[in-house]
Design an enzyme around this catalytic site. Structure first.
Site, PDB file in Angstrom:
ATOM      1  N   ARG A 101       7.024   8.474  -6.927  1.00  0.00           N
ATOM      2  CA  ARG A 101       5.813   8.624  -7.756  1.00  0.00           C
ATOM      3  C   ARG A 101       5.619  10.114  -7.994  1.00  0.00           C
ATOM      4  O   ARG A 101       5.474  10.889  -7.041  1.00  0.00           O
ATOM      5  CB  ARG A 101       4.589   8.037  -7.051  1.00  0.00           C
ATOM      6  CG  ARG A 101       3.284   8.411  -7.738  1.00  0.00           C
ATOM      7  CD  ARG A 101       2.084   7.623  -7.266  1.00  0.00           C
ATOM      8  NE  ARG A 101       2.112   6.270  -7.777  1.00  0.00           N
ATOM      9  CZ  ARG A 101       1.047   5.469  -7.850  1.00  0.00           C
ATOM     10  NH1 ARG A 101      -0.140   5.904  -7.450  1.00  0.00           N
ATOM     11  NH2 ARG A 101       1.152   4.247  -8.333  1.00  0.00           N
ATOM     12  N   HIS A 128       4.764   3.321 -15.962  1.00  0.00           N
ATOM     13  CA  HIS A 128       4.504   2.669 -14.662  1.00  0.00           C
ATOM     14  C   HIS A 128       5.120   1.260 -14.698  1.00  0.00           C
ATOM     15  O   HIS A 128       4.409   0.254 -14.722  1.00  0.00           O
ATOM     16  CB  HIS A 128       2.992   2.604 -14.425  1.00  0.00           C
ATOM     17  CG  HIS A 128       2.586   2.280 -13.024  1.00  0.00           C
ATOM     18  ND1 HIS A 128       3.479   2.146 -11.982  1.00  0.00           N
ATOM     19  CD2 HIS A 128       1.357   2.045 -12.484  1.00  0.00           C
ATOM     20  CE1 HIS A 128       2.817   1.860 -10.870  1.00  0.00           C
ATOM     21  NE2 HIS A 128       1.531   1.773 -11.152  1.00  0.00           N
ATOM     22  N   GLN A 131       4.219  -1.797 -12.359  1.00  0.00           N
ATOM     23  CA  GLN A 131       2.936  -2.424 -12.669  1.00  0.00           C
ATOM     24  C   GLN A 131       3.070  -3.407 -13.834  1.00  0.00           C
ATOM     25  O   GLN A 131       2.523  -4.511 -13.794  1.00  0.00           O
ATOM     26  CB  GLN A 131       1.908  -1.330 -13.020  1.00  0.00           C
ATOM     27  CG  GLN A 131       0.521  -1.869 -13.279  1.00  0.00           C
ATOM     28  CD  GLN A 131      -0.195  -2.306 -12.020  1.00  0.00           C
ATOM     29  OE1 GLN A 131      -0.320  -1.532 -11.085  1.00  0.00           O
ATOM     30  NE2 GLN A 131      -0.664  -3.538 -11.982  1.00  0.00           N
ATOM     31  N   ASP A 231      -7.502   0.637 -18.194  1.00  0.00           N
ATOM     32  CA  ASP A 231      -7.062   1.510 -17.101  1.00  0.00           C
ATOM     33  C   ASP A 231      -8.107   2.617 -16.994  1.00  0.00           C
ATOM     34  O   ASP A 231      -8.963   2.767 -17.879  1.00  0.00           O
ATOM     35  CB  ASP A 231      -5.665   2.081 -17.447  1.00  0.00           C
ATOM     36  CG  ASP A 231      -5.069   2.954 -16.344  1.00  0.00           C
ATOM     37  OD1 ASP A 231      -5.580   2.922 -15.208  1.00  0.00           O
ATOM     38  OD2 ASP A 231      -4.088   3.679 -16.626  1.00  0.00           O
ATOM     39  N   CYS A 271      -5.032  -2.348 -13.780  1.00  0.00           N
ATOM     40  CA  CYS A 271      -4.046  -2.028 -12.740  1.00  0.00           C
ATOM     41  C   CYS A 271      -4.712  -1.554 -11.448  1.00  0.00           C
ATOM     42  O   CYS A 271      -4.089  -1.588 -10.397  1.00  0.00           O
ATOM     43  CB  CYS A 271      -3.073  -0.978 -13.263  1.00  0.00           C
ATOM     44  SG  CYS A 271      -3.854   0.511 -13.882  1.00  0.00           S
ATOM     45  N   ARG A 299       1.989  -7.135  -6.786  1.00  0.00           N
ATOM     46  CA  ARG A 299       2.843  -5.944  -6.676  1.00  0.00           C
ATOM     47  C   ARG A 299       3.884  -6.173  -5.579  1.00  0.00           C
ATOM     48  O   ARG A 299       5.044  -5.825  -5.723  1.00  0.00           O
ATOM     49  CB  ARG A 299       1.993  -4.695  -6.340  1.00  0.00           C
ATOM     50  CG  ARG A 299       0.989  -4.283  -7.420  1.00  0.00           C
ATOM     51  CD  ARG A 299       1.662  -3.767  -8.673  1.00  0.00           C
ATOM     52  NE  ARG A 299       2.535  -2.644  -8.413  1.00  0.00           N
ATOM     53  CZ  ARG A 299       2.137  -1.375  -8.336  1.00  0.00           C
ATOM     54  NH1 ARG A 299       0.871  -1.070  -8.545  1.00  0.00           N
ATOM     55  NH2 ARG A 299       2.993  -0.395  -8.114  1.00  0.00           N
TER      56      ARG A 299
HETATM   57  N1  NVA Z   1      -3.175   5.816 -15.471  1.00  0.00           N
HETATM   58  C1  NVA Z   1      -3.432   5.812 -14.038  1.00  0.00           C
HETATM   59  C2  NVA Z   1      -2.770   4.644 -13.389  1.00  0.00           C
HETATM   60  C3  NVA Z   1      -3.061   4.509 -11.912  1.00  0.00           C
HETATM   61  C4  NVA Z   1      -2.368   3.364 -11.281  1.00  0.00           C
HETATM   62  C5  NVA Z   1      -2.970   7.128 -13.454  1.00  0.00           C
HETATM   63  O1  NVA Z   1      -1.872   7.580 -13.791  1.00  0.00           O
HETATM   64  O2  NVA Z   1      -3.707   7.711 -12.647  1.00  0.00           O
HETATM   65  N1   CP Z   2      -2.071   0.354  -9.639  1.00  0.00           N
HETATM   66  C1   CP Z   2      -1.533   1.286  -8.834  1.00  0.00           C
HETATM   67  O1   CP Z   2      -0.414   1.777  -9.033  1.00  0.00           O
HETATM   68  O2   CP Z   2      -2.326   1.602  -7.785  1.00  0.00           O
HETATM   69  P1   CP Z   2      -2.107   2.794  -6.731  1.00  0.00           P
HETATM   70  O3   CP Z   2      -2.323   4.086  -7.468  1.00  0.00           O
HETATM   71  O4   CP Z   2      -3.150   2.540  -5.663  1.00  0.00           O
HETATM   72  O5   CP Z   2      -0.720   2.710  -6.202  1.00  0.00           O
END
Ligand code: NVA
Ligand code: CP
Length: 316
Positions: A101, A128, A131, A231, A271, A299
């Site tokens: 990540r 992502h 997801q 989101d 998500c 997930r």
């Molecule tokens: N768009 C959000 C998704 C979190 C799972 C982010 O990147 O923070």
């Molecule tokens: N939806 C998602 O990826 O959640 P986290 O940021 O908690 O991993």
């Protein structure tokens, strides 16, 4: 050897196996132990916060008989400037796969190119994919006949995506809709229309560049939608833009009124993490047609399936 950096890293003919295995692993959880990762260690390198992704991967690797190794980017030399390539080469000598990540999507591509083990994208600023596969599986659980074809149940369905229509989730859902044969309409501020990077990706995939609808009218986007999706408005890394984003995106909040303008049996999805009172009303999160916690649970099952299929590709 296979990587999972973007939605299209599984071809249409491979989706059935990935989805069916997720369903099987979910049904058998706790009664059946699979040792597909026995003797393996999979490292998870995180440069951003996470609840769902980190925990579901760690639990999933453990449940497949493997050993999860969590590495905060700042605790390894990558955080002090060691190159992405050297990190990939060194870790490939120790572990059997990398789950990453980070911010820059190019970083997961470079890890995959330089290393010799599978790399899974656990979220970048661009995409992502874990997801999206989970979300599609969660919809299909509702739409497919018992034991029926999960992937086929997605075809022709419409998803409406509201709010930050330039974020990783919006980009990923545009690619996902193309892959799964779904229709997608996005509604957000004009400045947040899907951008050049996404359009270039659609071209590379031979998907039509006009394969999504973008509108500034949220009611137009949700018309005839089977799923209303949103989101957060302030993705990780965008904190400095918070006040301006909230001002720009507030017309796109998923209210009960907006949700009621979709199909009568439409599902609400997010998500997570959610910010009730910003991108979505608490009443919508609590609606019986909100399936946000099924999404979160899935997930685990979907990522176990992805891990199992990638591990198989290494042995081949
Ligand atoms: N768009 C959000 C998704 C979190 C799972 C982010 O990147 O923070
Ligand atoms: N939806 C998602 O990826 O959640 P986290 O940021 O908690 O991993």
């Amino acid at each position: 050897m296979k990587h999972f950096l973007k939605e299209t890293d599984f071809k249409p003919h491979e989706l059935g196996e990935v989805f069916a295995l997720a369903r099987e692993l979910k049904a058998k959880r706790g009664r059946h132990t699979s040792a597909v990762l026995a003797g393996q260690t999979w490292a998870t390198i995180f440069s951003k916060s996470s609840t769902r992704t980190r925990v579901s991967f760690e639990v999933g690797i453990h449940e497949l008989g493997g050993n999860p190794l969590f590495l905060n980017k700042n605790d390894i030399q990558l955080g002090r400037g060691e190159s992405v390539e050297d990190t990939a080469k060194v870790l490939s000598r120790f572990v059997h796969g990398l789950i990453v990540r980070t911010f820059d999507h190019g970083e997961v591509e470079r890890l995959a190119a330089a290393g010799t083990v599978p790399v899974i994208n656990a979220l970048t600023d661009f995409l992502h994919p874990c997801q999206i596969y989970t979300d599609a599986f969660t919809m299909a659980e509702r739409w497919a006949a018992p034991g029926g074809d999960l992937v086929a149940s997605l075809r022709g369905r419409k998803i409406a995506f509201l709010g930050d229509t330039a974020c990783n989730m919006a980009n990923s859902w545009i690619l996902g809709a193309n892959l799964f044969g779904m229709k997608i309409a996005l509604a957000g501020p004009a400045e947040f229309a899907p951008g050049a990077e996404l359009k270039a990706q659609l071209k590379r995939e031979n998907f039509p560049v006009d394969s999504y609808q973008f509108t500034t009218d949220p009611f137009e986007a949700v018309r005839d939608a089977d799923v209303v999706y949103t989101d957060v408005w302030v993705s990780m890394g965008k904190e400095e833009e918070k006040a301006e984003r909230i001002r720009q995106m507030s017309p796109y909040a998923v209210t009960s009124k907006l949700f009621a303008a979709a199909k009568p049996d439409a599902l609400f999805m997010h998500c997570l993490p959610a910010h009730p009172g910003e991108e979505v009303e608490q009443a919508v999160l609590d609606n019986p047609r909100s399936i946000i916690f099924d999404q979160a649970e899935n997930r685990l099952h979907m990522q176990k399936s992805i891990l199992a299929v990638l591990a198989q590709s290494v042995r081949k």
